[in-house]
Design a protein around this motif. Structure first.
Motif, PDB file in Angstrom:
ATOM      1  N   GLU A  97       0.800  -1.221   0.000  1.00 29.11           N
ATOM      2  CA  GLU A  97       0.000   0.000   0.000  1.00 29.11           C
ATOM      3  C   GLU A  97       0.834   1.273   0.000  1.00 29.11           C
ATOM      4  O   GLU A  97       0.401   2.298  -0.528  1.00 29.11           O
ATOM      5  N   ARG A  98       2.009   1.214   0.611  1.00 32.89           N
ATOM      6  CA  ARG A  98       2.737   2.464   0.839  1.00 32.89           C
ATOM      7  C   ARG A  98       4.246   2.234   0.793  1.00 32.89           C
ATOM      8  O   ARG A  98       4.752   1.209   1.248  1.00 32.89           O
ATOM      9  N   ARG A 132       0.625   4.716  -2.150  1.00 31.77           N
ATOM     10  CA  ARG A 132       0.846   5.858  -1.267  1.00 31.77           C
ATOM     11  C   ARG A 132       2.354   6.001  -1.061  1.00 31.77           C
ATOM     12  O   ARG A 132       3.073   5.006  -0.995  1.00 31.77           O
ATOM     13  N   GLU A 188      -2.816   7.634   4.378  1.00 30.66           N
ATOM     14  CA  GLU A 188      -3.230   8.862   3.696  1.00 30.66           C
ATOM     15  C   GLU A 188      -2.602  10.110   4.304  1.00 30.66           C
ATOM     16  O   GLU A 188      -2.442  11.129   3.619  1.00 30.66           O
ATOM     17  N   ARG A 189      -2.247  10.048   5.579  1.00 32.14           N
ATOM     18  CA  ARG A 189      -1.874  11.272   6.284  1.00 32.14           C
ATOM     19  C   ARG A 189      -0.649  11.955   5.680  1.00 32.14           C
ATOM     20  O   ARG A 189      -0.584  13.189   5.599  1.00 32.14           O
ATOM     21  N   HIS A 191       0.688  10.994   2.609  1.00 33.77           N
ATOM     22  CA  HIS A 191       0.794  10.659   1.187  1.00 33.77           C
ATOM     23  C   HIS A 191       1.118  11.908   0.367  1.00 33.77           C
ATOM     24  O   HIS A 191       0.525  12.979   0.551  1.00 33.77           O
TER      25      HIS A 191
END
Length: 294
Positions: A97-98, A132, A188-189, A191
């Motif tokens: 994801e990241r 992300r 998300e914070r 990204h």
């Protein structure tokens, strides 16, 4: 269920500090190592270890399987963009994801050093990876001073080809805590953010020598030397030519003031100021002290 974080560069200074910063957090750590002989210490601290090499894409799928977050640190060298590419591809194929990537201060296509230009290529690839992403660009490490500890302990002097450069140097522990903060926050914070990380103030190496003197209780002197003199010393220690060239390019950039700045990013991420040089030197005073006590 805890997120699984893959740590690349797992035996290096920054990644080791990151694992310290993540100790006790609700994450599962997996480390990618090239050398099985270096795995035992990681396993003792409860880290899952997978042997693989960022230079060999076929070796990477087991390390990236079922990983949510990738801490991406590539070794300095001409193949750094290739290693980044292999890691990003493995992460995409595995459904990660990241990516949280360690870049370098001033990474840009027009950076005055090859390292900065190579990292810029990897930064751009990471930004376009489809996952992300967050990029950290730390300044000159305070821990680099430990490379001079032997001379400081033995002679009370240290020699660098930095001239009168002023640098917003940072403690690696702050880099690690910033990375941990990003990894522990939701994907998300942070990204799409690129964070330039520095210490609390820009310092010359004469000022570093002064702080060393205060901390150690004896006179320490900074001796500026030429690029050629530093090159000869580093090559004598067996440092690879490419790394020697890279360090020389950074020194030539720092001299005219390229590194004379700080940011408030560490404080913004951690809610406290970054460690100062005095605290770093107190914590590492033993390394700069003669073993015979003289």
């Amino acid at each position: 269920m805890p997120r699984t974080v893959l740590i690349t560069g797992a035996t290096g200074t920054v990644s080791t500090a990151l694992m310290d910063a993540l100790e006790g957090a609700e994450v599962s750590l997996r480390a990618l190592v090239r050398d099985e002989s270096k795995a035992e210490g990681l396993r003792r601290r409860g880290v899952e270890v997978v042997v693989g090499d960022l230079g060999d894409p076929g070796s990477l799928p087991p390390a990236f399987a079922d990983v949510q977050d990738v801490w991406l640190l590539t070794p300095n060298g001409p193949r750094a963009p290739e290693h980044n590419m292999n890691a990003v591809w493995a992460a995409r194929q595995a459904g990660a994801e990241r990516i949280v990537r360690l870049s370098v201060v001033g990474a840009a296509h027009d950076a005055p050093n090859r390292s900065g230009r190579l990292h810029a290529l990897s930064d751009r690839e990471t930004e376009a990876c489809g996952m992300r992403w967050t990029i950290l660009r730390p300044h000159w490490f305070m821990q680099n001073l430990l490379n001079e500890a032997g001379d400081i302990a033995a002679t009370g002097t240290f020699s660098l080809n930095m001239g009168s450069a002023r640098i917003g140097m940072i403690d690696v522990r702050d880099i690690a805590e910033c990375a941990a903060r990003v990894l522990l926050d939701g994907p998300e914070r942070h990204h799409g953010r690129t964070y330039t990380l520095t210490g609390p103030r820009s310092m010359s190496f004469d000022e570093v020598a002064g702080q060393l003197s205060l901390t150690l209780g004896r006179s320490i002197t900074y001796l500026p030397v030429s690029d050629d003199a530093k090159r000869k010393t580093l090559l004598g220690y067996g440092v690879p030519v490419w790394i020697v060239d890279m360090l020389e390019e950074y020194a030539q950039a720092y001299g005219p003031g390229w590194g004379d700045f700080t940011t408030d990013t560490v404080a913004g991420l951690l809610g406290r100021p970054p460690h100062d040089l005095a605290g770093f030197l107190r914590d590492h005073a033993a390394a700069f002290t003669p073993t015979d006590g003289n």
